[in-house]
Design a protein around this motif. Structure first.
Motif, PDB file in Angstrom:
ATOM      1  N   ASN A 141       0.821  -1.205   0.000  1.00  0.00           N
ATOM      2  CA  ASN A 141       0.000   0.000   0.000  1.00  0.00           C
ATOM      3  C   ASN A 141       0.855   1.253   0.000  1.00  0.00           C
ATOM      4  OD1 ASN A 141      -2.758  -0.597  -0.047  1.00  0.00           O
ATOM      5  ND2 ASN A 141      -2.659  -1.331   2.068  1.00  0.00           N
ATOM      6  N   GLY A 142       0.484   2.192  -0.827  1.00  0.00           N
ATOM      7  CA  GLY A 142       1.086   3.521  -0.776  1.00  0.00           C
ATOM      8  C   GLY A 142       0.063   4.492  -0.236  1.00  0.00           C
ATOM      9  N   PRO A 143       0.409   5.772  -0.216  1.00  0.00           N
ATOM     10  CA  PRO A 143      -0.508   6.763   0.339  1.00  0.00           C
ATOM     11  C   PRO A 143      -1.833   6.826  -0.427  1.00  0.00           C
ATOM     12  CG  PRO A 143       1.533   7.780  -0.484  1.00  0.00           C
ATOM     13  CD  PRO A 143       1.688   6.325  -0.659  1.00  0.00           C
ATOM     14  N   GLY A 144      -2.904   7.027   0.298  1.00  0.00           N
ATOM     15  CA  GLY A 144      -4.213   7.227  -0.317  1.00  0.00           C
ATOM     16  C   GLY A 144      -4.810   5.972  -0.921  1.00  0.00           C
ATOM     17  N   GLY A 145      -4.216   4.811  -0.630  1.00  0.00           N
ATOM     18  CA  GLY A 145      -4.792   3.567  -1.148  1.00  0.00           C
ATOM     19  C   GLY A 145      -4.230   3.154  -2.497  1.00  0.00           C
ATOM     20  N   ILE A 146      -3.225   3.876  -2.976  1.00  0.00           N
ATOM     21  CA  ILE A 146      -2.585   3.426  -4.217  1.00  0.00           C
ATOM     22  C   ILE A 146      -1.824   2.140  -3.905  1.00  0.00           C
ATOM     23  CG2 ILE A 146      -0.372   4.695  -3.933  1.00  0.00           C
ATOM     24  CD1 ILE A 146      -0.785   5.384  -6.989  1.00  0.00           C
TER      25      ILE A 146
END
Ligand code: ATP
Ligand code: MG
Length: 272
Positions: free
Chosen positions: A85-90
């Motif tokens: 997972n990256g920021p904001g759900g990316i």
């Protein structure tokens, strides 16, 4: 993101690869910021870091993934276990850093990757593939996997020459006939359009390909600042010149996403 469920038929994801030939022209920044923009539009987005030996996507997001492409290739982890997972759900499929063996996948490893990628088809709306610089076999492999290939070039003649070189190789070796051009670090829109015209003129003389002008990004100090703070520029400086133009590029790609047919077998070119 619990998105499976009862929808009978989903569109296949739009798969977009970003490549350039020349290094350092803005591929990773384009991928990362497009990804953020797509997530902001509610799209389930995956970025594949295809720069296998010199991972950069995780750095621009300031994340430290536990696993990466090397664990996928070795068979230690499944693709779902490697995607993070990256920021904001990316979602991000990270590359390894400093493992030179990763820079070239053997044919049997390529087919293993294809099999794993196919399992992703109904999980994402958009898959972005950041490629390494150069025209090595794995760069061509990732680029040819995509339904849209973005060629990114700057106005410098060296960048244009390399953009043409990768277009030529993808056309000759993979029969790719259509490319999308993004001009980065342009002085103005006119400057970007004249770069586009030059590239079309060169290509017209030697090969039969169609090149569309997808958009441009101005040279903008905010990009550099955002990189240093490891926050995508579209988030850190949403009203900067680079962000304004990036959003237009994202909007164009979202339109293309709507045109993706149902049931498209995504990775077919790779599977052949
Ligand atoms: N529009 C821009 N304005 C100003 N600087 C930019 C712009 N785009 C990119 N840069 C600068 O260029 C650097 C390289 O960008 P990026 O890492 O995205 O390139 P790349 O093509 O992915 O490089 P590589 O080939 O090494 O993977 C950035 O760190 C930034 O400093
Ligand atoms: Mg890069």
């Amino acid at each position: 993101m619990s998105s499976s469920g009862t929808v009978a038929r989903r569109k296949a994801p739009l798969v977009v690869a970003v490549t350039s030939g020349k290094g350092g022209v803005g591929k990773t920044n384009l991928c990362v910021n497009l990804g953020v923009e797509f997530v902001n539009h509610g799209k389930r987005t995956l970025i594949i870091d295809g720069d296998l030996g010199l991972a950069n996507v995780d750095i621009l997001f300031n994340i430290r993934p536990k696993f990466n492409f090397s664990h996928l290739i070795s068979g230690e982890k499944t693709i779902e276990e490697v995607i993070t997972n990256g920021p904001g759900g990316i979602r991000i499929l990270p590359a390894a850093s400093g493992i030179s063996a990763m820079a070239d996948l053997k044919p049997e490893e390529q087919s293993q990757v294809v099999a794993q990628l196919e399992t992703l088809s109904d999980k994402y709306d958009i898959i972005l593939i950041d490629t390494a610089a150069g025209i090595s076999s794995h760069v061509l492999y990732f680029a040819s996997a995509a339904s849209y290939i973005i060629i990114i070039a700057t106005p410098e003649p060296t960048s244009l020459a390399d953009a043409y070189a990768i277009i030529k190789v993808l056309n000759r070796q993979y029969a790719v006939k259509r490319f999308q051009l993004v001009v980065n670090q342009a002085a103005s829109e006119q400057n970007a359009l004249s770069v586009y015209q030059t590239l079309c003129d060169i290509a017209d003389n030697f090969i039969e390909v169609a090149i569309d002008f997808l958009g441009f990004m101005p040279r903008d100090e905010k990009v550099h600042e955002a990189v240093n703070s490891q926050v995508p520029f579209v988030e850190k400086f949403p009203s900067s010149g680079a962000s304004r133009e990036l959003k237009k590029i994202a909007a164009e790609l979202l339109k293309k996403r709507d045109q993706v047919p149902d049931n498209l077998f995504l990775w077919n070119r790779l599977a052949e």
